[in-house]
Enzyme design. Sequence first.
Site, mmCIF file in Angstrom:
data_model
loop_
_atom_site.group_PDB
_atom_site.id
_atom_site.type_symbol
_atom_site.label_atom_id
_atom_site.label_comp_id
_atom_site.label_asym_id
_atom_site.label_seq_id
_atom_site.Cartn_x
_atom_site.Cartn_y
_atom_site.Cartn_z
ATOM 1 N N ARG A 199 12.416 0.125 -22.052
ATOM 2 C CA ARG A 199 13.382 0.948 -22.425
ATOM 3 C C ARG A 199 13.432 1.595 -23.750
ATOM 4 O O ARG A 199 12.458 1.112 -24.529
ATOM 5 C CB ARG A 199 14.742 0.053 -22.648
ATOM 6 C CG ARG A 199 15.437 -0.463 -21.216
ATOM 7 C CD ARG A 199 16.130 0.654 -20.774
ATOM 8 N NE ARG A 199 16.860 0.281 -19.518
ATOM 9 C CZ ARG A 199 16.376 0.603 -18.120
ATOM 10 N NH1 ARG A 199 15.287 1.013 -17.975
ATOM 11 N NH2 ARG A 199 17.149 0.332 -17.194
ATOM 12 N N ASP B 270 7.360 6.703 -21.241
ATOM 13 C CA ASP B 270 8.231 7.243 -20.501
ATOM 14 C C ASP B 270 9.858 7.245 -20.701
ATOM 15 O O ASP B 270 10.686 7.885 -20.129
ATOM 16 C CB ASP B 270 8.113 6.677 -18.986
ATOM 17 C CG ASP B 270 9.060 7.232 -17.934
ATOM 18 O OD1 ASP B 270 8.562 8.372 -17.608
ATOM 19 O OD2 ASP B 270 9.722 6.401 -17.416
ATOM 20 N N GLU C 223 17.390 10.219 -25.647
ATOM 21 C CA GLU C 223 16.970 10.940 -24.381
ATOM 22 C C GLU C 223 17.975 12.100 -24.109
ATOM 23 O O GLU C 223 19.261 11.735 -24.273
ATOM 24 C CB GLU C 223 16.839 9.990 -23.384
ATOM 25 C CG GLU C 223 15.478 9.124 -23.203
ATOM 26 C CD GLU C 223 15.284 8.278 -21.978
ATOM 27 O OE1 GLU C 223 16.216 8.206 -21.190
ATOM 28 O OE2 GLU C 223 14.351 7.523 -21.911
ATOM 29 N N HIS D 293 11.285 9.823 -18.434
ATOM 30 C CA HIS D 293 12.272 8.742 -17.917
ATOM 31 C C HIS D 293 11.948 8.752 -16.173
ATOM 32 O O HIS D 293 12.993 8.630 -15.686
ATOM 33 C CB HIS D 293 13.267 8.646 -18.363
ATOM 34 C CG HIS D 293 13.880 7.190 -18.305
ATOM 35 N ND1 HIS D 293 14.953 6.778 -19.186
ATOM 36 C CD2 HIS D 293 13.902 6.235 -17.580
ATOM 37 C CE1 HIS D 293 15.212 5.427 -19.059
ATOM 38 N NE2 HIS D 293 14.656 5.181 -17.703
ATOM 39 N N ALA E 81 9.869 5.250 -12.541
ATOM 40 C CA ALA E 81 10.364 4.406 -11.320
ATOM 41 C C ALA E 81 10.580 4.919 -10.168
ATOM 42 O O ALA E 81 10.977 4.506 -8.895
ATOM 43 C CB ALA E 81 11.755 3.774 -11.761
#
Length: 317
Positions: free
Chosen positions: A230, A254, A259, A278, A281
């Site tokens: 995070r 990432d 953001e 980001h 995943a």
Amino acid sequence: MKLVIYPALDEASVTELERAAAEIGGEIEVIHATDEAEARRAIADADAFYGNLTPDLLAHAPKLRWVQAPVAGLENYLFPALVESDVTLTNMSGIYSDQIADQALAYILMFARGLHIYLRRQLAHQWQAGVPVVHLADQTLGVVGLGGIGTEVAKRGAALGMKVIAVEARRRPPLPFVHALWPPERLDDLLAAADFLVLCVPHTPETVKLIRRAQLRRMKPTAYLINISRGIVVDLADLTAALQAGEIAGAGLDVFEIEPLPADHPLWDMENVIITPHMAAASPHVAPRRLGVVKENLRRFAKGEPLHNVVDKRRWF
């Protein structure tokens, strides 16, 4: 029993959940709310909820016993009324572990082979060799947080011959590919030992700005920081200053405290920084895995069996 789903899912997912409920047997009513007003009405006598629960919805749910979150990180989910309630909360821990670990491995390999520099030279049409490389079998991989993602990162590092050391808040049995497992109190020792430091901790009150300038100064000047956890775990201004001062060798990022990362932020132009938006995943397997967790937990809940991924609401994981 009654399950309410909100926000809306795609039609195929709803159909699959309804089919799963029918296969479980018994009277399982699945309500797919298309707006918050409908969700508020439906949750009044619901036993279970899948989606983004709000304080208002919980206030209208006196019978609610189980909430399945659609995500793993719960920093935007654990409002006080839910934490204080006796409602069981489960999350999506585990469905992202391998692909996020692959992302961390990609950063490690890029830095080790100088690919972050060669890509910039490619864009400039420069045929120029001579970037220093790192032999990974000589390196120590530090993993902060040995949960599902951290364990997968550790496996990949060990497969490359790296010495793996981790810190983890939870008690867990030894793993054959982890050289040493330390408590969080030894984070400073890990910072000093690691050649590549990968942050895999969840966002909790204890991990907010876990890495500041003081921690970065404990790292080797040849070490790389990789954050796939995070953004709030790392103080962005302190990291930027440490990179500008050459206190660490580089960073693979990432996630960010802010953001999207502002277009004029100095990190964009640093040769020793790899930035991704980001997306660690991202995987074609996430959606079916997420649905699989819901289906299995629905079966378990209906049968009175222990649920997967039960969250300690006070610890946030």
